[in-house]
Design an enzyme around this catalytic site. Structure first.
Site, PDB file in Angstrom:
ATOM      1  N   GLU A 168       1.133  -1.239  -0.013  1.00  0.00           N
ATOM      2  CA  GLU A 168       0.175   0.081  -0.122  1.00  0.00           C
ATOM      3  C   GLU A 168       0.724   1.131   0.063  1.00  0.00           C
ATOM      4  OE1 GLU A 168      -3.648  -0.275   3.179  1.00  0.00           O
ATOM      5  OE2 GLU A 168      -4.228  -2.007   1.903  1.00  0.00           O
ATOM      6  N   GLU A 367      -5.047  -8.601   0.936  1.00  0.00           N
ATOM      7  CA  GLU A 367      -5.470  -8.383   2.436  1.00  0.00           C
ATOM      8  C   GLU A 367      -6.999  -8.043   1.683  1.00  0.00           C
ATOM      9  OE1 GLU A 367      -3.687  -5.242   4.253  1.00  0.00           O
ATOM     10  OE2 GLU A 367      -2.165  -6.026   3.874  1.00  0.00           O
TER      11      GLU A 367
END
Length: 462
Positions: A168, A367
């Protein structure tokens, strides 16, 4: 039970975590300081209930037990991250042998239990000395990162065949340089875009180094939190808002990582507002020649947007939000504990987009998961009955399965996370794991979702 939804053979079942959030031992084993250690030491009040990164879930001491539990619940893969400040305290220079031993032990233990290590190199945890030198704004830090990455490939690359440069990468940009929820708490878009750009340069250089090694079966990728931007309506103004939102929050990393170039529209937009980052000769070729082999997709919630209600204050700092407003769709399904919308179809929409616009790159859900506060209230006969989590995972898996049936190249599903961990400023407020952790004793207890997931993994479907 009959299996209605079968996943492709060799599907990756597992979970993900990060060094700072899980290892603990923040001042043990020769580890240097990272920005989280520093920020907590200076502003502990900004962390939920004043809980910092010192001990977290103590994987550093309990990894053998934890890996055994992973095997028990059907993991065939797990994604931890390496702590740069543990491996190379200060970010440059000597490698810390205690850290090398720790990571060697972890990877060997995983492999001994038939769990493939998927290893991420950077999860928000910049070594403090490098942050003080300007962090990702400084191209010298980019070079330091590439040296660190190369060291990791050299030390662990004989056993680790799936590497990820960043998790991220947009989050340190948003949190650290736009919206004040990560250190260094700067609010300055021009600097934010420089950080984002240099991060991608660091990524491409690490990919280049890895590909030079020509490791058989070795792959390198990046983990992106892709959040589809859904417009309120088909009105052109709403569509434009969602497109700009998508450019800022998805395509700013997805395009250079997978296609090897930035979207022209984004470049024009930043140029128009005087926000373009500084670049160097050769950067363009570097990105073009070093695309990822594999893409990890983190998905939690959709982003819904609409055209601006009001013009931005011309005296306010430039922000992506100058071009759209967030939209709360009436009747949306919510996770009431976390304040996030639950929209399972988002996972399918992302996969179809990757298939249609990104060459159907090999990808996986790296995720997905739901955080719930005060999970103790669901305790029954010593076990947390987290049926809401089972339902959440299953509903997302159904859409992922549909995408695979339609030809999407999705290879796995990892939950965030294996055991309840420390979540940055939120500390232990929301629990995400298959196993609950007692913060005082560090005792692990399986939740209902753990045995359900073991069954799904064993059957390769549900």
């Amino acid at each position: 039970m009959s299996i209605q939804k079968k996943f492709p053979e060799g599907f990756w079942w597992g979970s993900a975590a990060s060094a700072t959030q899980m290892e603990g031992a923040a001042s043990e084993g020769g580890k240097g300081l990272n920005i989280w250690d520093h920020w907590y030491a200076t502003e502990p009040n900004r962390f939920f209930e004043g809980v910092g990164p010192e001990s977290t879930s103590d994987f550093y001491h309990k990894y053998k037990q934890d890996i055994k539990l992973m095997k028990e619940i059907g993991h065939n893969s797990f994604r931890p991250s390496i702590s740069w400040s543990r491996l190379i305290p200060g970010g440059t220079g000597e490698v810390n042998q205690e850290a090398v031993d720790f990571y060697n032990n972890v990877f060997d233990e995983m492999i001994a239990n038939d769990i493939e290590p998927f290893v991420n190199l950077f999860h928000f945890d910049m070594p403090l000395e490098l942050q003080n030198a300007g962090g990702w704004e400084n191209r010298d830090v980019v070079d330091a990162y590439v040296e660190y990455a190369s060291k990791c490939f050299e030390l662990f690359g004989d056993r680790v065949k799936k590497w990820f440069t960043f998790n991220e990468p947009i989050v340190p940009v948003e949190g650290g340089y736009l919206y004040d929820f990560h250190y260094p708490n700067v609010v300055d878009a021009k600097r934010a875009f420089q950080v984002a750009y240099n991060t991608m340069i660091a990524h491409a250089k690490a990919v280049e180094e890895y590909h030079k090694l020509n490791i058989k079966d070795g792959k390198i990728g990046i983990i992106l939190n892709l959040t589809p931007s859904y417009p309120r309506s088909q009105n052109p103004a709403d569509l434009k808002a969602s497109n700009i939102c998508d450019l800022f929050f998805n395509r700013s990393f997805l395009d250079p990582a997978v296609l090897g170039e930035y979207p022209q529209e984004l470049i024009e937009l930043l140029r128009e507002h005087g926000q373009l980052p500084e670049t160097k000769d050769g950067d363009k070729e570097l990105l073009k020649n070093n695309k990822v082999d594999l893409l990890g997709v983190n998905y939690y919630q959709p982003r819904r947007v609409k055209a601006k209600e009001n013009l931005p204050n011309p005296y306010s700092p430039f922000m992506p939000d100058w071009f759209f407003d967030n939209y709360e769709m009436p009747g949306r399904k919510m996770n009431p504990y976390r304040g996030w919308e639950i929209y399972e179809k988002g996972i399918y929409d992302i996969m179809i987009n990757l298939k249609e616009n990104y060459g159907n790159i090999e990808s996986f859900i790296s995720e997905n998961g739901m955080g719930v506060q005060n999970e103790g209230r669901f305790l029954k006969d010593g076990r947390i009955e987290d049926d809401y989590r089972i339902e959440f995972i299953q509903d997302h898996l159904e859409w992922l399965h549909k995408a695979i049936e339609e030809g999407c190249n999705a290879k796995g599903y990892h939950l965030w996370t294996f055991l309840d961990n420390w979540s940055w400023m939120n500390a232990y407020k929301n629990r995400y794991g298959f196993f609950s952790v007692d913060i005082e004793t560090k005792e692990r207890t399986a939740k209902k979702s753990a045995s359900w997931f073991a069954e799904v993994s064993r059957n390769n479907g549900f």
